[in-house]
Design a protein around this motif. Structure first.
Motif, short mmCIF file in Angstrom:
data_model
loop_
_atom_site.label_atom_id
_atom_site.label_comp_id
_atom_site.label_asym_id
_atom_site.label_seq_id
_atom_site.Cartn_x
_atom_site.Cartn_y
_atom_site.Cartn_z
N HIS A 157 0.82 -1.22 0.00
CA HIS A 157 0.00 0.00 0.00
C HIS A 157 0.86 1.26 0.00
CE1 HIS A 157 1.08 -0.24 4.13
NE2 HIS A 157 0.12 0.52 4.62
N GLY A 158 2.15 1.12 -0.36
CA GLY A 158 2.96 2.31 -0.62
C GLY A 158 3.97 2.67 0.45
N TYR A 159 3.97 1.97 1.59
CA TYR A 159 4.90 2.28 2.67
C TYR A 159 6.10 1.34 2.63
CZ TYR A 159 1.28 5.18 4.84
OH TYR A 159 0.35 6.14 5.10
N ALA A 160 7.18 1.74 3.30
CA ALA A 160 8.37 0.90 3.40
C ALA A 160 9.04 1.14 4.74
CB ALA A 160 9.34 1.20 2.26
N ILE A 161 9.75 0.13 5.23
CA ILE A 161 10.51 0.25 6.48
C ILE A 161 11.93 -0.23 6.24
CG2 ILE A 161 10.75 -0.50 8.87
CD1 ILE A 161 7.76 -0.77 9.07
N LEU A 162 12.90 0.65 6.47
CA LEU A 162 14.32 0.29 6.45
C LEU A 162 14.73 -0.11 7.86
CD1 LEU A 162 15.68 3.14 4.17
CD2 LEU A 162 16.04 0.70 3.74
N HIS A 163 15.61 -1.09 7.94
CA HIS A 163 16.02 -1.63 9.24
C HIS A 163 17.50 -1.95 9.20
CE1 HIS A 163 15.98 -5.60 11.80
NE2 HIS A 163 16.67 -4.65 12.39
N MET A 164 18.28 -1.27 10.05
CA MET A 164 19.71 -1.56 10.14
C MET A 164 20.01 -2.25 11.47
SD MET A 164 23.05 0.96 10.15
CE MET A 164 22.67 1.65 8.55
#
Length: 563
Positions: free
Chosen positions: A179-186
């Motif tokens: 639905h258009g969102y993203a999560i970056l995770h380091m």
């Protein structure tokens, strides 16, 4: 401040943002496919998933690792390796247990024994295993195929150093939602790390040197796995912003949409670690309470430390007990995972076997505990971040003093879409995950600000109702006027009389049709958004039904071929 050390632990930094704006189901689906294509073209992704859900390194990354080893073996005697591989390779002497480099006196090359290790390969293999564990637990908790709503990848890592000499490659994960969102995770390994730095830097991990692949440094460059030093950034948060900017550039978004950050610190071995948590109460020793308090409320100094009674009250509210030896503390946009000595020893004993030595288990036990904790928490963290991002973007920042009824309704519609998506995930969770989500919603209230969001949401509802009433009143009056006017002017008899009065020659019926068509066009233009919504719904339904039919027919043909 007192000297407090994290001997073995992990910091996980999360950054949620909007990649593309939601339009319709069809456009969102096309944008999602476009995002996946651009991610592949950008050379950011280093993981791949087979049809059997097996996750491994993709072919490009495997070739890159082989090329790194060749480049290192080809370095001339006394030459300094390029930054891409400098300090990353070691040759292990299996007899002594130490690392050494053998120099061939009869040539200008450096030779190594067979156990040549690449820090990039070692570290990213570990993070690939964590990706597999996270996906497995995610699907187990959801009860459905998580790929119906999102995909998770391992990305090419940054090369960082705390001291400017010893380098490491943190793991960088990307979860993209349909639905258009993203999560970056380091994910960053921390050894012998001063916890006062986390306290005073508000959980922002600082590095002395940072190197990124070329298209993260300059988004206009052709994507190559060639590392460049990145100036003017020195922290993990800023590194993730570089990844975010590149990913958002795929859609040429003009304005930087709102993003939100979250942090998770897992402490395996640390100062004031209890041998065993007290079973009869949630509060532990004063030193342990002091440590947890300053980390949850950082930055805390000797001038802002609270009395012990208040510290105990706060920790008692903000603790979630997973088991006798594992706890989670939360506040604002951070969670703190801690274990006691007994938990670690119990976990080690469960891994002992004739094939694995105790020494090897001692080296990997921290990573195993972190993998287990992270896999259990990541669902709750994602849901919390999506909720925060959606609330901020839709309820707090898009509303203007003179927003039209159309804009207000679009805000509400988009918010309902987000809620539907989040609820579809939340509905399938285990009870323990639901309890954790409820706990985080309460413990992190000053970050989520749900009360403020609810108040703003109610004001939007009031604005919508007020504007609806005004529009209905206006349309009622206009409707009466249009009815009278067009009845008098554009009826066939009236037109005939007008033509006679003005002594005009012409086809009265033709004029009647033209005037009525003009009236219909005007009405269609006024209510164009309503008609557009109806057509989009019809087209979307037909599109997905056709796609499902094609998929079913393809499966039938494949089965027939096999027979």
């Amino acid at each position: 401040m007192t000297n407090i050390v994290l001997h073995d632990g992990y910091m996980d930094v999360f950054l949620a943002f909007e990649v593309f704006q939601k339009k319709s189901d069809v456009k969102d689906h096309k944008n999602y496919e476009k995002l996946l294509r651009r991610l592949v073209d950008s050379n950011l992704i280093i993981s791949a998933e087979t049809g059997d859900k097996e996750i491994l390194f993709n072919n490009s990354f495997e070739e890159y690792l082989s090329q790194r080893e060749k480049n290192f073996n080809n370095i001339g005697n006394g030459n300094i390796p390029p930054i891409d591989i400098r300090g990353d390779f070691e040759s292990q002497n299996l007899d002594s247990g130490y690392y050494h480099v053998d120099i061939d006196l009869y040539s200008s090359s450096i030779k190594y024994n067979k156990e040549l290790t690449d820090e990039m390969k070692v570290s990213q293999t570990k993070y690939l295993e964590k990706l597999i564990a996270i996906n497995s637990l995610d699907e187990e908790h959801a009860g459905i195929d998580v790929r119906d709503t999102k995909n998770r990848f391992l990305l090419i890592p940054p090369k960082v150093s705390f001291d400017g000499e010893n380098y490491m490659f943190p793991g960088v994960f990307l979860t993209v939602f349909k639905h258009g969102y993203a999560i970056l995770h380091m994910s960053i390994d921390l050894e012998k790390y001063d916890l006062n730095k986390i306290n005073m830097n508000m959980w922002n991990i600082e590095f002395e040197k940072i190197f990124l692949v070329n298209n993260l440094v300059n988004t206009q460059e052709v994507p190559e796995w060639r590392y460049k030093k990145k100036a003017r950034i020195s922290s993990a948060n800023k590194i993730l912003v570089q990844y975010k900017d590149l990913i958002r550039s795929f859609f040429q978004n003009g304005e930087d949409n709102w993003s939100t950050e979250f942090n998770s610190l897992t402490m395996i071995n640390y100062s004031y670690k209890p041998k065993e948590f007290f079973e009869d109460k949630k509060i532990q020793t004063d030193n342990f309470n002091y440590l947890i308090f300053i980390l949850l409320n950082s930055p805390v100094t000797k001038f802002t430390i609270r009395p012990q009674v208040q510290i105990e009250e706060m920790l008692n509210r903000n603790v979630f007990i997973f088991s006798k030896g594992s706890r989670l503390y939360a506040n604002s946009n951070r969670i703190l995972n801690v274990v006691d000595d007994k938990y670690k020893e119990t976990m080690k004993k469960s891994l002992y076997s004739s094939e694995v030595s105790k020494e090897k288990i001692d080296n990997i036990i921290g990573g195993i505990i972190h993998k287990s904790i992270l896999g259990g928490n990541v669902n709750a963290i994602e849901i919390l971040m999506l909720k925060k991002l959606s609330s901020n973007k839709l309820s707090l920042f898009k509303v203007k003093p003179h927003s039209s009824l159309k804009e207000l309704l679009e805000i509400k519609t988009e918010e309902n879409k987000d809620y539907t998506f989040e609820f579809s995930k939340f509905f399938y969770r285990y009870k323990s995950v639901i309890e954790l989500i409820d706990f985080l919603n309460n413990a992190c209230e000053n970050h989520i600000q749900s009360k403020l969001v609810q108040e703003r949401r109610q004001r939007i509802e009031n604005l919508i109702e007020d504007k609806k009433d005004k529009h209905l009143t206006a349309f009622s009056i206009l409707g009466i006027l249009f009815t009278i006017t067009f009845s008098l002017i554009f009826s066939l008899e009236t037109l005939n009389e007008i033509f006679k009065l003005l002594d005009l020659d012409g086809n009265v019926f033709f004029a009647y049709v033209v005037f009525n068509l003009f009236f219909l066009i005007v009405i269609s233009w006024v209510f164009r958004d309503v008609f557009k919504g109806i057509m989009n719904s019809i087209y979307s339904s037909m599109f997905f039904r056709t796609k499902i039919l094609i998929f079913k027919l393809r499966n039938i043909f494949e089965k027939l071929k096999k027979k």
